[in-house]
Design an enzyme around this catalytic site. Structure first.
Site, mmCIF file in Angstrom:
data_model
loop_
_atom_site.group_PDB
_atom_site.id
_atom_site.type_symbol
_atom_site.label_atom_id
_atom_site.label_comp_id
_atom_site.label_asym_id
_atom_site.label_seq_id
_atom_site.Cartn_x
_atom_site.Cartn_y
_atom_site.Cartn_z
ATOM 1 C CE LYS A 154 -4.027 -2.236 2.074
ATOM 2 N NZ LYS A 154 -4.969 -2.201 3.172
ATOM 3 C CE1 TYR B 46 -9.304 -3.513 0.166
ATOM 4 C CE2 TYR B 46 -8.322 -1.801 -0.708
ATOM 5 C CZ TYR B 46 -8.149 -2.778 -0.098
ATOM 6 O OH TYR B 46 -7.153 -2.950 0.514
ATOM 7 C CG ASN C 174 -3.736 -2.025 6.875
ATOM 8 O OD1 ASN C 174 -3.647 -1.722 5.633
ATOM 9 N ND2 ASN C 174 -4.870 -2.907 7.125
ATOM 10 C CG HIS D 289 -5.388 -6.147 -0.326
ATOM 11 N ND1 HIS D 289 -6.353 -6.452 -0.016
ATOM 12 C CD2 HIS D 289 -5.248 -7.112 -1.570
ATOM 13 C CE1 HIS D 289 -7.465 -7.305 -0.579
ATOM 14 N NE2 HIS D 289 -6.367 -7.674 -1.497
ATOM 15 C CD GLU E 120 -8.957 -9.346 -3.704
ATOM 16 O OE1 GLU E 120 -9.591 -8.875 -2.976
ATOM 17 O OE2 GLU E 120 -7.586 -9.509 -3.374
#
Ligand code: RTP
Ligand code: MG
Length: 142
Positions: free
Chosen positions: A11, A51, A114, A117, A128
């Protein structure tokens, strides 16, 4: 155990911290092979679509804002039990709750920023991976 593929995203926070290589090393030393890879700055439309399962959740806008805040590094990982193995390496969603030695414990600062993913099931992994990579851009590498 079956050889699987999973989608991983480093990320914007971890890309900005310059730790792509350190995170790749963890994949490699845990027998997860990088079989596709690209850096990309997601558009808001792409982040919302990726998402979409979280569209109704209270954190959706913050999640999308964060995911478009800088470039991300996107990869397909291949290996035995790759989906759960990657989730174990990542650690819990909230880095404060992530086990010692996991990617999120070591590189993440908050539940929003965070670091990584990872797909959470064979079904979401297939969707995905196809979202970001045409079949011809994935190299089995055997
Ligand atoms: P990811 O999808 O990014 O791999 O993370 P995950 O499976 O561990 O967590 P998930 O439930 O799928 O949530 C997606 C991302 O939304 C943010 N989030 N914020 N404030 C909150 O309560 C909350 N819950 C989730 C996190 O950044 C999480 O990675
Ligand atoms: Mg998730």
């Amino acid at each position: 155990m079956a050889v699987e593929r999973t989608l991983s995203i480093i990320k914007p926070d971890a890309v900005a911290k310059n730790v792509i290589g350190q995170i790749y090393s963890r994949f490699e030393s845990n027998n997860l092979k990088i079989v596709a890879s690209k850096m990309k700055w997601l558009s808001r439309q792409e982040a919302e679509a990726f998402y979409a399962v979280h569209r109704e959740r209270p954190f959706f806008k913050d999640l999308v804002d964060f995911m478009v805040s800088g470039p991300v590094q996107i990869q397909v990982l291949e290996g035995e039990n790759a989906i759960m193995k990657n989730r174990e390496l990542m650690g819990a969603t909230d880095p404060k709750k992530a086990a010692k030695g996991t990617i999120r414990a070591d590189f993440a600062q908050s539940i929003d920023a965070n670091a990584v993913h990872g797909s959470d099931s064979p079904e979401t992994a297939a969707v995905e991976i196809a979202f970001f990579f045409p079949q011809m851009d994935i190299y089995a590498g055997r």
